[in-house]
Design a protein around this motif. Sequence first.
Motif, short mmCIF file in Angstrom:
data_model
loop_
_atom_site.label_atom_id
_atom_site.label_comp_id
_atom_site.label_asym_id
_atom_site.label_seq_id
_atom_site.Cartn_x
_atom_site.Cartn_y
_atom_site.Cartn_z
N ILE A 35 0.75 -1.21 0.01
CA ILE A 35 -0.04 0.02 0.09
C ILE A 35 0.95 1.26 0.16
O ILE A 35 0.31 2.29 0.08
CB ILE A 35 -1.02 0.05 1.08
N HIS A 36 2.04 1.09 0.02
CA HIS A 36 2.78 2.29 -0.18
C HIS A 36 4.43 1.91 -0.81
O HIS A 36 4.48 0.84 -0.73
CB HIS A 36 3.01 2.94 1.05
N LYS A 81 -7.41 12.07 -7.07
CA LYS A 81 -7.59 12.98 -5.89
C LYS A 81 -8.16 12.03 -4.53
O LYS A 81 -9.18 11.25 -4.79
CB LYS A 81 -8.60 14.02 -6.11
N GLY A 82 -7.45 12.26 -3.44
CA GLY A 82 -7.97 11.59 -2.23
C GLY A 82 -7.43 10.27 -2.05
O GLY A 82 -7.67 9.39 -1.04
N GLU A 83 -6.69 9.72 -2.97
CA GLU A 83 -6.50 8.14 -2.94
C GLU A 83 -4.98 7.86 -2.63
O GLU A 83 -4.39 6.84 -2.83
CB GLU A 83 -6.91 7.58 -4.38
N GLU A 115 6.18 -4.59 5.79
CA GLU A 115 4.98 -5.46 5.34
C GLU A 115 3.96 -4.54 4.29
O GLU A 115 4.04 -5.24 3.20
CB GLU A 115 4.02 -5.72 6.67
N ASN A 116 3.66 -3.31 4.71
CA ASN A 116 2.97 -2.56 3.81
C ASN A 116 3.89 -2.04 2.66
O ASN A 116 3.34 -1.70 1.61
CB ASN A 116 2.25 -1.17 4.58
N THR A 141 -3.00 4.61 -0.74
CA THR A 141 -4.23 4.94 -0.17
C THR A 141 -4.26 6.19 0.48
O THR A 141 -3.10 6.89 0.30
CB THR A 141 -4.68 3.77 0.81
N ASN A 142 -5.30 6.63 1.07
CA ASN A 142 -5.26 7.77 2.10
C ASN A 142 -4.84 7.45 3.26
O ASN A 142 -5.02 8.28 4.47
CB ASN A 142 -6.34 8.38 2.04
#
Length: 145
Positions: A35-36, A81-83, A115-116, A141-142
């Motif tokens: 996620i990052h 936007k926002g994601e 992990e992320n 993600t946000n």
Amino acid sequence: MKKHVIIVSTRFLKAHPRAGEFTGFPDKVLDGTKIHTLRKSYKHWKKKIDEVNAGVAELHVRTWTDRPFISPQKSIKILGKGEVGIQKCQVLADSEFVFIDDHITEQLNRFKIEENDGLSTTDFWSWFTEDAHDACVIHFTNKKY
């Protein structure tokens, strides 16, 4: 609309003990287990992520179809936007510390960062063999730490 591109590796880099093996990053981005990503040059990426969150740009997550910088790129995901999010980060490789927004992460959070990022603890610290003082966490993600 502007397109900002960020590449995730399909294979571990030459300096990594698992050099040439598949990272699984493209699938992990799609299934939400990566996620990052951590990158150098916070100011550079902050400007780009701010543009995405202002709605004037998109973040295109891509990978190489074969050899890096030679083969074409393949789109994995487009974020708007926002994601996306960004946080200032420092990685101290020798001591295995990660600072997020100038705060040291506790061991439990450090494992979550690894992990992320789509990596095991061993693979994470084999990837980051040098200190990164002007780095950032770019969230797909946000979510933030």
